[in-house]
Write a protein that holds these residues in place. Structure first.
Motif, PDB file in Angstrom:
ATOM      1  N   HIS A 154      22.801  38.744  38.496  1.00  0.00           N
ATOM      2  CA  HIS A 154      22.018  39.836  37.912  1.00  0.00           C
ATOM      3  C   HIS A 154      20.601  39.394  37.562  1.00  0.00           C
ATOM      4  O   HIS A 154      20.025  39.884  36.615  1.00  0.00           O
ATOM      5  CB  HIS A 154      22.702  40.342  36.639  1.00  0.00           C
ATOM      6  N   HIS A 168      22.776  47.052  35.398  1.00  0.00           N
ATOM      7  CA  HIS A 168      23.896  47.936  35.728  1.00  0.00           C
ATOM      8  C   HIS A 168      24.006  49.014  34.650  1.00  0.00           C
ATOM      9  O   HIS A 168      23.279  48.968  33.645  1.00  0.00           O
ATOM     10  CB  HIS A 168      25.218  47.156  35.875  1.00  0.00           C
ATOM     11  N   ARG A 194      17.426  45.200  39.928  1.00  0.00           N
ATOM     12  CA  ARG A 194      17.709  43.780  40.121  1.00  0.00           C
ATOM     13  C   ARG A 194      16.624  43.184  40.988  1.00  0.00           C
ATOM     14  O   ARG A 194      16.092  43.858  41.873  1.00  0.00           O
ATOM     15  CB  ARG A 194      19.072  43.556  40.784  1.00  0.00           C
ATOM     16  N   GLU A 210      28.863  54.885  35.824  1.00  0.00           N
ATOM     17  CA  GLU A 210      29.845  54.117  35.093  1.00  0.00           C
ATOM     18  C   GLU A 210      30.885  55.102  34.569  1.00  0.00           C
ATOM     19  O   GLU A 210      30.532  56.218  34.174  1.00  0.00           O
ATOM     20  CB  GLU A 210      29.106  53.480  33.901  1.00  0.00           C
ATOM     21  N   PHE A 250      33.673  41.644  31.813  1.00  0.00           N
ATOM     22  CA  PHE A 250      34.007  42.674  30.817  1.00  0.00           C
ATOM     23  C   PHE A 250      35.308  43.401  31.101  1.00  0.00           C
ATOM     24  O   PHE A 250      35.634  44.384  30.424  1.00  0.00           O
ATOM     25  CB  PHE A 250      32.847  43.674  30.684  1.00  0.00           C
ATOM     26  N   GLY A 282      33.525  48.402  41.586  1.00  0.00           N
ATOM     27  CA  GLY A 282      34.170  47.415  40.729  1.00  0.00           C
ATOM     28  C   GLY A 282      34.833  48.132  39.568  1.00  0.00           C
ATOM     29  O   GLY A 282      34.351  49.163  39.095  1.00  0.00           O
ATOM     30  N   SER A 283      35.959  47.585  39.111  1.00  0.00           N
ATOM     31  CA  SER A 283      36.659  48.252  38.020  1.00  0.00           C
ATOM     32  C   SER A 283      37.581  47.278  37.311  1.00  0.00           C
ATOM     33  O   SER A 283      37.711  46.116  37.706  1.00  0.00           O
ATOM     34  CB  SER A 283      37.481  49.412  38.578  1.00  0.00           C
ATOM     35  N   GLY A 284      38.242  47.765  36.291  1.00  0.00           N
ATOM     36  CA  GLY A 284      39.211  46.920  35.593  1.00  0.00           C
ATOM     37  C   GLY A 284      39.607  47.509  34.259  1.00  0.00           C
ATOM     38  O   GLY A 284      39.172  48.600  33.886  1.00  0.00           O
ATOM     39  N   ALA A 305      37.546  50.804  33.034  1.00  0.00           N
ATOM     40  CA  ALA A 305      36.134  51.066  33.300  1.00  0.00           C
ATOM     41  C   ALA A 305      35.905  50.858  34.782  1.00  0.00           C
ATOM     42  O   ALA A 305      36.647  50.132  35.456  1.00  0.00           O
ATOM     43  CB  ALA A 305      35.256  50.106  32.502  1.00  0.00           C
ATOM     44  N   GLY A 307      32.453  50.914  37.845  1.00  0.00           N
ATOM     45  CA  GLY A 307      31.033  51.124  38.117  1.00  0.00           C
ATOM     46  C   GLY A 307      30.826  51.158  39.613  1.00  0.00           C
ATOM     47  O   GLY A 307      31.437  50.394  40.358  1.00  0.00           O
TER      48      GLY A 307
HETATM   49  N1  DAH Z   1      28.687  46.560  36.364  1.00  0.00           N
HETATM   50  C1  DAH Z   1      29.264  46.073  37.591  1.00  0.00           C
HETATM   51  C2  DAH Z   1      28.166  45.785  38.606  1.00  0.00           C
HETATM   52  O1  DAH Z   1      27.113  46.317  38.487  1.00  0.00           O
HETATM   53  C3  DAH Z   1      30.221  47.074  38.174  1.00  0.00           C
HETATM   54  C4  DAH Z   1      31.422  47.253  37.323  1.00  0.00           C
HETATM   55  C5  DAH Z   1      32.556  46.479  37.536  1.00  0.00           C
HETATM   56  C6  DAH Z   1      31.447  48.167  36.310  1.00  0.00           C
HETATM   57  C7  DAH Z   1      33.672  46.612  36.775  1.00  0.00           C
HETATM   58  C8  DAH Z   1      32.567  48.343  35.536  1.00  0.00           C
HETATM   59  C9  DAH Z   1      33.677  47.545  35.786  1.00  0.00           C
HETATM   60  O2  DAH Z   1      32.652  49.210  34.552  1.00  0.00           O
HETATM   61  O3  DAH Z   1      34.791  47.691  35.023  1.00  0.00           O
HETATM   62  O4  DAH Z   1      28.389  45.040  39.514  1.00  0.00           O
END
Ligand code: DAH
Length: 342
Positions: A154, A168, A194, A210, A250, A282-284, A305, A307
């Motif tokens: 980042h 992000h 970025r 998000e 996160f 991406g998520s989790g 979450a 994104g």
């Molecule tokens: N913020 C991450 C990115 O920009 C993407 C992301 C991944 C957001 C996992 C999330 C998450 O909320 O749970 O690469």
């Protein structure tokens, strides 16, 4: 006998009148009640018998000539006025009309609206946050301390040690949770930055959204459920998803989400690199440390979450091979997306 007035100069005076009012005045001057010619008529009775006839003829003749000239002049002035008016009012019905090009929302905006509509329909609320962000919200509160290698990905635009252009939309998660008590479900769109060199898949400014859901007993099944709904609605009913284990500071566990390739249907082709899948987001499950950072008890609350990059969706949906095309401002490119969605 001597003419009582000089006819030539009267005719000249009439000729010089350039509008109807002036002409009327000239007429009154000679032929009106107090007019010069009218005066001559009144004199007839005082003329000696012998000359009276000739005088009378002369005055009559004078009157006729003046009247004739005046009516000719009036016709001339009226004709001129008519022509003038026609010239002024004239419009060319063969001229092409003023074609007004209607504007359109940029395709990124159109897709963002479409995405937003899907999440709103599932009950998520819109949340926003600042593009100039504190390091704390962009990294620290998201369980990404300064020494963390994830920060390298980042590398971005800093204003000073504590402020930067957000990399992000994830910091919006923190800002919302700091200000609200769970349960909550939010959708947060926005620009991100970025320090990437532009190429076919990167731009230093791009859009993300998000999604965050916090409640009791939230599981990966919930995440998978909304993801499936979202993917089918944005890409089509025949598309499938798969979750691959990944890492984000996160979330724990973290997943990279793929969508089945729309060209080969998942068999494998050139556009999906032979795998049948395309990585989309991406998520989790929200990391306990993130909950602690905003004062939520991780024993009580759980959440997921995710994104996602909006340009990525646009490119997949409309087969755009170079992300830079989106920002080139080439009207031929932009016009293709007139009213695609909104
Ligand atoms: N913020 C991450 C990115 O920009 C993407 C992301 C991944 C957001 C996992 C999330 C998450 O909320 O749970 O690469």
């Amino acid at each position: 006998m001597e003419p009582a007035i000089d006819l030539q100069s009267v005719l000249k005076e009439i000729d010089e009148a350039s509008d109807l009012v002036t002409l009327q005045n000239v007429k009154a001057k000679y032929l009106g009640k107090q007019g010069v010619v009218t005066g001559l008529f009144k004199k007839i009775s005082s003329i000696p018998q012998g000359e009276r006839k000739a005088f009378g003829q002369m005055v009559n003749n004078l009157k006729k000539q003046i009247e004739l000239k005046i009516s000719e002049k009036r016709a001339e002035i009226e004709k001129k006025m008519r022509e003038e008016k026609e010239r002024k009012d004239r419009f060319d019905i063969t001229l092409p009309g003023a074609i007004r090009d209607s504007g359109t929302y940029h395709i990124i905006t159109q897709v963002m609206e479409e995405v937003q509509e899907i999440w709103l329909s599932m009950g998520f609320e819109i949340a926003t946050g600042p593009e100039v962000e504190d390091v704390y919200y962009n990294f620290e509160a998201l369980n990404t301390p300064e020494w963390h290698p994830a920060r390298d990905m980042h590398d971005t635009f800093y204003f000073n040690r504590n402020r930067l252009l957000r990399t992000h939309t994830s910091p919006i998660q923190i800002r919302v949770m700091e200000n609200r008590k769970p349960p909550l479900a939010i959708f947060a769109p926005g620009k991100c930055y970025r320090k990437d060199t532009p190429d076919t898949t990167h731009l230093p400014m791009f859009h993300q959204f998000e999604v965050l859901y916090v409640d009791r007993h939230v599981s990966v099944a919930h995440l998978k459920g909304v993801l499936e709904t979202f993917v089918k609605r944005i890409f089509g009913k025949d598309r499938r998803i798969r979750l691959r284990p990944s890492f984000f500071p996160f979330t724990e566990p973290s997943f990279e989400v793929d969508v089945s390739c729309g060209i080969c249907g998942g068999v494998g082709c050139r556009s999906c690199g032979g795998t049948g899948w395309l990585e989309i987001l991406g998520s989790g499950m929200v990391h306990p440390n993130v909950f602690r950072n905003v004062g939520y008890d991780p024993e009580e609350w759980s959440g997921f979450a995710l994104g996602m990059g909006v340009e990525r969706i646009v490119m997949l949906k409309y087969d755009i091979e170079d992300i830079r095309d989106l920002l080139r401002n080439d009207r031929r490119f932009l016009k293709k997306f007139t009213g695609v969605n909104i």
